[in-house]
Enzyme design. Structure first.
Site, short mmCIF file in Angstrom:
data_model
loop_
_atom_site.label_atom_id
_atom_site.label_comp_id
_atom_site.label_asym_id
_atom_site.label_seq_id
_atom_site.Cartn_x
_atom_site.Cartn_y
_atom_site.Cartn_z
N GLY A 61 0.84 -1.19 0.00
CA GLY A 61 0.00 0.00 0.00
C GLY A 61 0.87 1.24 0.00
N THR A 62 0.36 2.32 -0.56
CA THR A 62 1.21 3.51 -0.69
C THR A 62 0.62 4.71 0.04
OG1 THR A 62 0.24 3.81 -2.88
CG2 THR A 62 2.38 2.73 -2.76
N THR A 63 0.24 5.75 -0.67
CA THR A 63 0.17 7.09 -0.09
C THR A 63 -1.04 7.33 0.82
OG1 THR A 63 1.20 7.79 -2.14
CG2 THR A 63 0.39 9.51 -0.70
#
Length: 273
Positions: A50-52
């Site tokens: 998962g990122t931002t």
């Protein structure tokens, strides 16, 4: 359960006497924890990440938002992942890093706060919640050293307090209180630049939601691991507003209108960069 019954089950008695479910499981069944496994030597397989995540303060509370993309190397692993969750009534938790472990830590943290409330008969303070989350991230350090790191962003309000607070973490469990706004994940540097320009003191929750979404749009413009709003699939960021009334998820209809406003303005301005 009466005292005689409890004495027949010492493990349950130990659980009931501790306000920390995490401490109890760590002592009695460490293998059940998300980071309680011993990994064999060798290179790690590709796992979804998962990122931002972005968070910012607003009048009377905080707003947290996360994009919907999970990546696995150069591939898009999932377009529907949710990375922002209510921790309890007055706080939210966003995750960046190894998706599977991160989601399990979120569930463990939710149970930890619920267990404390049942045992003590009151909510844990926001400071206490932030500290307990740090302990869980610290326990994941051996996995992080093997490439399975989790870096959360935590935010919430203290009942009867006028303002919200934000906390960031590193992979060692180090806890840092942030002022005004913050972002984590691969697109954080781009989102943080947008937040610096768009955030202002005393903005209301509705305006803060628009700022959070625009920061994610900016991040997706420059970071391939961050997914922007998907007009074809009607996929919008996951956004929560936390005030004294509790944590509330912003509806898809509201987010669609926010995205439409941002897109229309940028088209009218003929924005290219």
């Amino acid at each position: 359960m009466d005292s005689q019954r409890r004495s027949e089950f010492p493990a349950l008695e130990a659980a009931g006497s501790s306000s920390s479910f995490f401490d109890y499981v760590s002592r009695s069944h460490p293998g059940l924890l998300p980071f309680g496994q011993v990994l064999p030597p060798g290179s790690m397989p590709a796992t979804p990440h998962g990122t931002t995540i972005v968070a910012l303060t607003c009048t009377g509370g905080v707003v947290m938002a996360g994009d919907r993309r999970a990546t696995m190397g150069s591939m898009i692993a999932n377009r529907h992942i949710e990375k922002v969750f209510p921790a309890d009534k007055y706080s939210v938790l966003g995750i960046a890093g190894t998706a599977g472990i991160a989601i399990d830590i979120v569930r463990l943290f939710q149970v930890e706060l619920e267990h404390y409330e049942k045992i003590e008969g009151t909510l844990l303070s926001l400071e206490g919640k932030a500290n307990r989350l740090g302990a869980m991230i610290r326990a994941n350090l051996p996995m992080a050293l093997q490439g399975l790191s989790v870096v959360p962003l935590f935010a919430g309000v203290e009942p009867e307090e006028p303002a919200g607070r934000l906390f960031s973490y590193d992979v060692t469990g180090g806890r840092y209180e942030e002022l005004e706004h913050h972002s984590v994940g691969s697109g954080a540097v781009f989102a943080r630049g947008a937040l610096k320009k768009l955030w202002r003191p005393e903005m209301g929750p509705e305006e803060a939601v628009a700022v959070a979404v625009e920061a994610l749009v900016d991040a997706s413009d420059d970071d391939s691991a961050t997914g922007g709003p998907d007009l074809v699939r009607q996929l919008w960021p996951v956004v929560y507003v936390v005030t004294q009334q509790g944590a509330t998820r912003v509806s898809p209809e509201t987010l669609a209108a926010v995205v439409e406003t941002i897109t229309a303005r940028r088209m009218a301005e003929r924005r290219e960069a």
